[in-house]
Motif scaffolding. Structure first.
Motif, PDB file in Angstrom:
ATOM      1  N   ASP A 144      -2.580  -0.441  15.895  1.00 36.73           N
ATOM      2  CA  ASP A 144      -1.650  -1.237  14.646  1.00 36.73           C
ATOM      3  C   ASP A 144       0.049  -0.544  14.504  1.00 36.73           C
ATOM      4  O   ASP A 144       0.140   0.586  15.646  1.00 36.73           O
ATOM      5  CB  ASP A 144      -2.728  -0.545  13.122  1.00 36.73           C
ATOM      6  CG  ASP A 144      -2.049  -1.827  12.332  1.00 36.73           C
ATOM      7  OD1 ASP A 144      -1.054  -2.489  12.733  1.00 36.73           O
ATOM      8  OD2 ASP A 144      -2.159  -1.483  10.749  1.00 36.73           O
ATOM      9  N   SER A 145       0.816  -1.512  14.588  1.00 38.72           N
ATOM     10  CA  SER A 145       1.686  -0.512  14.084  1.00 38.72           C
ATOM     11  C   SER A 145       2.546  -1.388  13.004  1.00 38.72           C
ATOM     12  O   SER A 145       1.777  -2.861  12.516  1.00 38.72           O
ATOM     13  CB  SER A 145       3.360  -0.901  15.500  1.00 38.72           C
ATOM     14  OG  SER A 145       4.203  -1.144  15.326  1.00 38.72           O
ATOM     15  N   ARG A 146       3.805  -0.421  12.150  1.00 35.92           N
ATOM     16  CA  ARG A 146       4.175  -1.870  11.104  1.00 35.92           C
ATOM     17  C   ARG A 146       5.558  -3.169  11.532  1.00 35.92           C
ATOM     18  O   ARG A 146       5.936  -3.544  10.844  1.00 35.92           O
ATOM     19  CB  ARG A 146       5.274  -0.960  10.227  1.00 35.92           C
ATOM     20  CG  ARG A 146       3.620   0.390   9.667  1.00 35.92           C
ATOM     21  CD  ARG A 146       3.728  -0.880   8.409  1.00 35.92           C
ATOM     22  NE  ARG A 146       4.881  -1.259   8.256  1.00 35.92           N
ATOM     23  CZ  ARG A 146       4.100  -2.354   6.721  1.00 35.92           C
ATOM     24  NH1 ARG A 146       2.474  -2.235   7.398  1.00 35.92           N
ATOM     25  NH2 ARG A 146       5.297  -3.448   6.632  1.00 35.92           N
ATOM     26  N   GLU A 147       5.826  -3.125  13.344  1.00 35.04           N
ATOM     27  CA  GLU A 147       6.525  -3.433  14.062  1.00 35.04           C
ATOM     28  C   GLU A 147       5.472  -4.235  14.068  1.00 35.04           C
ATOM     29  O   GLU A 147       5.229  -4.692  15.230  1.00 35.04           O
ATOM     30  CB  GLU A 147       7.325  -3.150  14.511  1.00 35.04           C
ATOM     31  CG  GLU A 147       8.332  -1.837  14.251  1.00 35.04           C
ATOM     32  CD  GLU A 147       8.653  -2.397  12.755  1.00 35.04           C
ATOM     33  OE1 GLU A 147       9.234  -3.138  13.195  1.00 35.04           O
ATOM     34  OE2 GLU A 147       9.102  -0.995  12.388  1.00 35.04           O
ATOM     35  N   THR A 170       3.378   3.879   6.252  1.00 34.13           N
ATOM     36  CA  THR A 170       2.890   3.576   7.597  1.00 34.13           C
ATOM     37  C   THR A 170       4.831   3.588   8.736  1.00 34.13           C
ATOM     38  O   THR A 170       4.014   3.709   9.821  1.00 34.13           O
ATOM     39  CB  THR A 170       2.370   2.847   7.781  1.00 34.13           C
ATOM     40  OG1 THR A 170       3.141   1.599   6.570  1.00 34.13           O
ATOM     41  CG2 THR A 170       0.574   2.740   6.735  1.00 34.13           C
ATOM     42  N   THR A 171       5.492   2.663   7.669  1.00 39.97           N
ATOM     43  CA  THR A 171       6.498   2.983   9.413  1.00 39.97           C
ATOM     44  C   THR A 171       6.766   4.436   9.426  1.00 39.97           C
ATOM     45  O   THR A 171       7.577   4.841  10.344  1.00 39.97           O
ATOM     46  CB  THR A 171       7.853   2.566   8.632  1.00 39.97           C
ATOM     47  OG1 THR A 171       7.055   1.289   7.974  1.00 39.97           O
ATOM     48  CG2 THR A 171       9.092   1.982   9.325  1.00 39.97           C
ATOM     49  N   VAL A 172       7.613   5.494   8.407  1.00 37.72           N
ATOM     50  CA  VAL A 172       8.072   7.239   8.540  1.00 37.72           C
ATOM     51  C   VAL A 172       6.583   7.650  10.014  1.00 37.72           C
ATOM     52  O   VAL A 172       6.920   7.963  11.198  1.00 37.72           O
ATOM     53  CB  VAL A 172       7.435   7.820   7.850  1.00 37.72           C
ATOM     54  CG1 VAL A 172       8.205   9.359   8.149  1.00 37.72           C
ATOM     55  CG2 VAL A 172       9.034   7.595   7.102  1.00 37.72           C
ATOM     56  N   ALA A 173       5.533   6.993   9.426  1.00 36.18           N
ATOM     57  CA  ALA A 173       4.409   8.244  10.057  1.00 36.18           C
ATOM     58  C   ALA A 173       3.906   7.316  11.321  1.00 36.18           C
ATOM     59  O   ALA A 173       4.337   8.286  12.871  1.00 36.18           O
ATOM     60  CB  ALA A 173       2.482   7.598   9.438  1.00 36.18           C
ATOM     61  N   GLU A 174       4.463   6.051  12.225  1.00 38.77           N
ATOM     62  CA  GLU A 174       4.743   5.689  13.079  1.00 38.77           C
ATOM     63  C   GLU A 174       5.622   6.215  13.719  1.00 38.77           C
ATOM     64  O   GLU A 174       5.365   6.446  15.147  1.00 38.77           O
ATOM     65  CB  GLU A 174       4.356   3.915  12.917  1.00 38.77           C
ATOM     66  CG  GLU A 174       4.477   3.282  14.436  1.00 38.77           C
ATOM     67  CD  GLU A 174       4.646   1.575  14.221  1.00 38.77           C
ATOM     68  OE1 GLU A 174       4.329   1.372  13.383  1.00 38.77           O
ATOM     69  OE2 GLU A 174       4.959   1.033  15.222  1.00 38.77           O
ATOM     70  N   ARG A 175       6.302   6.239  13.214  1.00 34.93           N
ATOM     71  CA  ARG A 175       7.950   6.498  14.024  1.00 34.93           C
ATOM     72  C   ARG A 175       7.561   8.186  14.614  1.00 34.93           C
ATOM     73  O   ARG A 175       8.042   8.739  15.227  1.00 34.93           O
ATOM     74  CB  ARG A 175       9.156   6.696  13.405  1.00 34.93           C
ATOM     75  CG  ARG A 175       9.431   5.695  12.474  1.00 34.93           C
ATOM     76  CD  ARG A 175      10.346   4.854  13.756  1.00 34.93           C
ATOM     77  NE  ARG A 175      11.945   5.920  14.217  1.00 34.93           N
ATOM     78  CZ  ARG A 175      12.145   4.948  14.762  1.00 34.93           C
ATOM     79  NH1 ARG A 175      12.510   3.346  15.320  1.00 34.93           N
ATOM     80  NH2 ARG A 175      14.040   5.461  15.460  1.00 34.93           N
ATOM     81  N   PHE A 176       7.275   9.032  13.560  1.00 35.20           N
ATOM     82  CA  PHE A 176       6.435  10.479  13.574  1.00 35.20           C
ATOM     83  C   PHE A 176       5.777  10.445  14.545  1.00 35.20           C
ATOM     84  O   PHE A 176       6.189  11.040  16.009  1.00 35.20           O
ATOM     85  CB  PHE A 176       5.867  10.582  12.140  1.00 35.20           C
ATOM     86  CG  PHE A 176       5.651  12.701  12.590  1.00 35.20           C
ATOM     87  CD1 PHE A 176       6.229  13.372  11.908  1.00 35.20           C
ATOM     88  CD2 PHE A 176       4.362  12.906  12.382  1.00 35.20           C
ATOM     89  CE1 PHE A 176       5.945  15.163  11.873  1.00 35.20           C
ATOM     90  CE2 PHE A 176       3.508  13.706  12.405  1.00 35.20           C
ATOM     91  CZ  PHE A 176       4.450  14.659  12.381  1.00 35.20           C
ATOM     92  N   TYR A 213      15.992   2.967   8.612  1.00 41.51           N
ATOM     93  CA  TYR A 213      15.324   1.862   9.018  1.00 41.51           C
ATOM     94  C   TYR A 213      14.187   2.380   7.949  1.00 41.51           C
ATOM     95  O   TYR A 213      13.247   0.529   7.675  1.00 41.51           O
ATOM     96  CB  TYR A 213      14.119   2.003  10.304  1.00 41.51           C
ATOM     97  CG  TYR A 213      13.144   4.149   9.856  1.00 41.51           C
ATOM     98  CD1 TYR A 213      11.862   3.560   9.350  1.00 41.51           C
ATOM     99  CD2 TYR A 213      13.971   4.600  10.627  1.00 41.51           C
ATOM    100  CE1 TYR A 213      11.358   5.425   9.312  1.00 41.51           C
ATOM    101  CE2 TYR A 213      13.189   5.580  11.020  1.00 41.51           C
ATOM    102  CZ  TYR A 213      11.994   6.211   9.732  1.00 41.51           C
ATOM    103  OH  TYR A 213      11.209   7.638  10.406  1.00 41.51           O
ATOM    104  N   LEU A 214      13.874   2.652   7.147  1.00 39.19           N
ATOM    105  CA  LEU A 214      13.390   2.132   5.704  1.00 39.19           C
ATOM    106  C   LEU A 214      13.718   1.178   4.872  1.00 39.19           C
ATOM    107  O   LEU A 214      14.010   0.300   3.661  1.00 39.19           O
ATOM    108  CB  LEU A 214      12.524   3.578   4.540  1.00 39.19           C
ATOM    109  CG  LEU A 214      11.815   4.393   5.418  1.00 39.19           C
ATOM    110  CD1 LEU A 214      11.646   5.606   4.533  1.00 39.19           C
ATOM    111  CD2 LEU A 214      10.405   4.189   5.868  1.00 39.19           C
ATOM    112  N   ALA A 215      15.369   1.533   4.748  1.00 40.41           N
ATOM    113  CA  ALA A 215      15.645   0.409   3.993  1.00 40.41           C
ATOM    114  C   ALA A 215      15.916  -0.908   4.553  1.00 40.41           C
ATOM    115  O   ALA A 215      15.590  -2.127   4.319  1.00 40.41           O
ATOM    116  CB  ALA A 215      17.632   0.495   4.104  1.00 40.41           C
ATOM    117  N   ASP A 216      14.833  -1.000   5.488  1.00 37.67           N
ATOM    118  CA  ASP A 216      15.302  -2.209   6.913  1.00 37.67           C
ATOM    119  C   ASP A 216      13.823  -3.023   6.419  1.00 37.67           C
ATOM    120  O   ASP A 216      13.317  -4.110   6.734  1.00 37.67           O
ATOM    121  CB  ASP A 216      14.798  -2.987   8.155  1.00 37.67           C
ATOM    122  CG  ASP A 216      16.457  -2.098   8.745  1.00 37.67           C
ATOM    123  OD1 ASP A 216      17.310  -2.215   8.035  1.00 37.67           O
ATOM    124  OD2 ASP A 216      16.255  -1.748   9.942  1.00 37.67           O
TER     125      ASP A 216
END
Lengths: 418, 344
Positions: free
Chosen positions: A187-190, B40-46, B315-318
């Motif tokens: 899964d991804s947020r993108e 989740t966005t931060v988690a993924e980048r992390f 990227y959270l603002a996006d």
């Protein structure tokens, strides 16, 4: 006097009634088929987009200033991509415009370039043309999901962005391809990076646990109750309870799993082990009922003949009755497993409704399941997740069809006629 | 019953066999579905940019998340919980009762709640007072009495509003968005009546009952937790309005438009500056006892509070998060990475 040649009015109306009934039946079949076609058709139509992706080619400068040949992994890859985009479209001057420019490629681009450089060390020091995954906005614009004729203020993409995209397309720097990453990514947020593999693996592991636990237990319970248990008030109570258990809403099993498996036994939260056990509590009664019904359907003559030839009751059951009942038992099992495959409510209680990127390697690692993935994507704000949702439904349906085919093949194999 | 006992004993056996392997090296996050996309966005980048495993993020709702979070200290409990509202004193107490005494509070930004309709209709401009009159179960009269909500058309409340039937699709009571909407929009409009404002001092329960109860006669339709569904329904029905989070408005700006509330449109800058009246703060809470025990929590906090993530151009603002002001961010980053204890 009645005329035997010309049919009476009564006979006519009876025949008409029969005709009418047949037409009702055909109508019912037609209606359910029509629903099925509409449903599957709309899912296929909506989901088809998710199986293609868009890639954008950009010439990146991997010269010695950007990438140190001795330590390529230390380069600032995200910056290299951004510089390359700026060089491609120098008309983006303002900060906001540049942000939009960087948004043409997926925000994974820096990592993608790193992977490219580490895999192709020859490219270091050159101007390399690298294909990057396009962002979801670009992707759905090219797929036609977004109306580009409406006023600029009403779109997510500005005229300038659409201009860039059109230039890229005209220069042949955009290509569409089959979305393999949908099957190899978690899964991804993108939306452009999101894949189904972690959920698919999670579902497979969960069902494996569910099968390994519920199948033997259910078969033993069914055989004992049907063949050996004395028929008395106690076994009646058990029977009633099993039938009731089959009708208990699945969320209740989730709560049971939460309080017993997680809190009392301390099993790992979100793991396929717990998920499988909870689902097997749900499928157990279904399998037991189906197994008992098919054991009962074996003609008593088989049993009597075996006993008459001197077989013990256990031999009669396991050598003669159970093999004949096996096809029916397997059908029941598959029905139960198919139910389990589509279940989300009990998984919510035990923490499987979660964002999981890594593909689970064992039944103890956190995992999610296909229906949960569908639920999570359906709830995501990004427009491009719409097609991912439908694509995930397609994968779930394929999984289900495969399971059913397996059941049919196995049943053909073991079926005995007499 | 027999099968049940069989199940229980079999489960006990399975656990006994599987028990020792649970040492955790992966951050566990639970909580609000509103903060879920950001977390989740931060988690993924992390997960991608560090050696650590990608954290597991569960969407349990703010209240459910805090309940799990406060269940105790240990491997089986989450390290971080997201919340679309501030932690309550009662929850801090619950945490303390279970041994979770040191909590780090992180405010990450704002989320606007919008009232939107299809672009096929005109944009609505409404005051909080009128919005309350349209959606309250009982409306306050001039002289201190209440009557069941008599309004069926918007223009019956205020002649400036369109002559359209009141039909608002919104989240059910289980949703955090609904809680925030009731607190910010409904109560905000309710307070505009003078005697109701006085009622708050004399009879708090009556005040809450009046201001927090949404009508149930069909004008307000509970459309489920899925905001995408509300957007789709608005496209199909141009006369209806919907209530959902700002990020869904941003993603669907070609199909729906946000209404002006008290003359302010739900736009990024206006929410960030606090001009838009219906916006709330988003938080997450960290269990201090787990920092150092579960690998990567400190680095995760550093990633979350970096300008690349929660900054004005992060990227959270996006993803639709409305960032805090620079001063707030600077102070917050210091407090969070320095693991300052929560003070109520």
């Amino acid at each position: 006097m009645t005329d035997l040649i010309t049919p009476s009015a009564q006979l006519k109306s009876r025949k008409l009634a029969e005709k009418r009934f047949q037409w009702y039946g055909r109508g019912a079949i037609f209606a359910s088929l029509a629903f099925l076609v509409v449903m599957v058709g709309s899912i296929l139509y909506k989901g088809s987009g998710a199986f293609t992706t868009t890639d954008v080619a950009i010439v990146v400068d991997l010269g010695p200033e950007a990438v140190d040949p001795a330590n390529p992994q230390d380069a600032r890859f995200e910056k290299i991509v951004k510089d390359a985009l700026k060089a491609r479209f120098p008309d983006a001057n303002k900060r906001a415009e540049r942000r939009k420019l960087y948004g043409l490629v997926s925000n994974d681009a820096g990592f993608a370039l790193e992977r490219f450089v580490l895999a192709n060390p020859d490219a270091i020091g050159t101007q390399a043309k690298v294909w990057f995954r396009a962002s979801d906005d670009l992707d759905i614009l090219l797929k036609g999901t977004v109306d580009r004729t409406v006023d600029e203020s009403e779109r997510r993409l500005s005229d300038q962005e659409i201009g860039w995209i059109d230039t890229l397309v005209a220069d042949g720097d955009v290509k569409r391809g089959f979305n393999w990453s949908f099957f190899t990514n978690g899964d991804s947020r993108e939306p452009e990076l999101a894949g189904i593999l972690s959920a698919l693996t999670g579902s497979a592991l969960t069902l494996l646990v569910c099968f390994l636990f519920s199948f033997p237990v259910a078969i033993m319970a069914a055989i004992y109750l049907e063949e050996f248990a004395p028929k008395n008030r106690f076994s009646d109570i058990i029977e009633v309870n099993i039938n009731n258990l089959a009708a208990v809403p699945s969320i209740v099993f989730g709560l049971l799993g939460l309080s017993m498996l997680l809190n009392t036994f301390g099993m790992p939260r979100s793991s396929p082990l717990v998920g499988g056990l909870v689902l097997s509590l749900m499928t157990l009664p279904t399998i037991i009922i189906a197994a008992r019904a098919s054991l009962r359907a074996v003609p008593p003559s088989i049993r009597e003949a075996a006993l008459g030839m001197g077989a013990s009751p256990v031999q009669a059951t396991f050598h003669h009755v159970a093999p004949l009942a096996l096809p029916g038992i397997m059908t029941g099992t598959i029905v139960g497993m198919a139910q389990a495959l589509g279940e989300t409510a009990p998984l919510l209680m035990i923490g499987m409704v979660a964002f999981i990127v890594d593909v689970p390697q064992s039944i103890l690692e956190p995992a999610t399941a296909l229906p949960v993935q569908i639920f999570l994507w359906a709830d995501a704000p990004e427009r491009a997740f719409l097609e991912k949702t439908s694509a995930a439904i397609i994968v779930l349906l394929l999984f289900l069809i495969t399971m059913n085919l397996l059941a049919i093949v196995l049943r053909r194999r073991f079926e005995k006629r007499f | 019953m027999f099968t049940k006992t069989l199940c229980v004993s079999a489960i006990a056996l399975a656990t006994a066999a599987a028990a020792p392997a649970f040492a955790r090296d992966q951050i566990k996050i639970v909580g609000s579905s509103t903060v879920f996309p950001f977390s989740t966005t931060v988690a993924e980048r992390f997960g991608k940019s560090t050696e650590f495993k990608t954290p597991v993020v569960e969407s349990t709702g703010s209240g459910g998340g805090l309940k799990l979070f406060c269940a105790g200290v240990g491997e089986d409990t989450p390290d971080i919980t997201n919340a679309s509202r501030r932690i309550k004193a009662s929850e801090v107490q619950m945490c303390a009762d279970n041994g979770v005494t040191d909590i780090v509070e992180a405010k990450i930004g704002y989320d606007g709640i919008v009232l939107a309709n299809s672009k096929e209709s005109g944009q609505l401009s409404i005051s909080l007072g009128d919005l309350f009159m349209a959606l309250a179960k009982d409306v306050p009269g001039e002289a201190g009495e209440t009557t069941p909500n008599p309004y069926t058309m918007w223009n019956e409340i205020n002649p400036d509003l369109p002559a359209v039937k009141i039909e608002v699709l919104g989240p059910p009571p289980t949703s955090g968005t609904r809680d925030a909407f009731v607190e910010l929009a409904m109560e905000g409009g309710c307070k505009a009546v003078d005697w109701v404002k006085d009622l708050k001092k004399t009879d708090k329960n009556a005040y809450k009952a009046l201001c927090h109860t949404i009508r149930e006669d069909g004008a307000y339709v509970e459309a489920g937790e899925n905001d995408n569904l509300i957007v789709q329904k608005l496209q199909a029905n141009p006369a209806a309005f919907g209530i959902f989070g700002y990020s869904f408005l941003e993603q669907n700006s070609d199909a729906v438009q946000g209404s002006m509330i008290n003359g302010v449109a739900p736009e990024f800058e206006l929410i960030a500056e606090g001009d838009y009246p219906v916006s709330r703060s988003l938080y997450f809470y960290v269990k201090k006892a787990h920092v150092g025990e579960v690998a990567g929590i400190e680095q995760f906090l550093a990633e979350f509070t970096s300008e690349d993530a929660w900054g004005e151009e992060g990227y959270l603002a996006d993803k639709g998060l409305i960032p805090m002001t620079e001063a707030e961010r600077e102070q917050g980053a210091k407090a969070i990475t320095g693991l300052m204890n929560l003070s109520m």
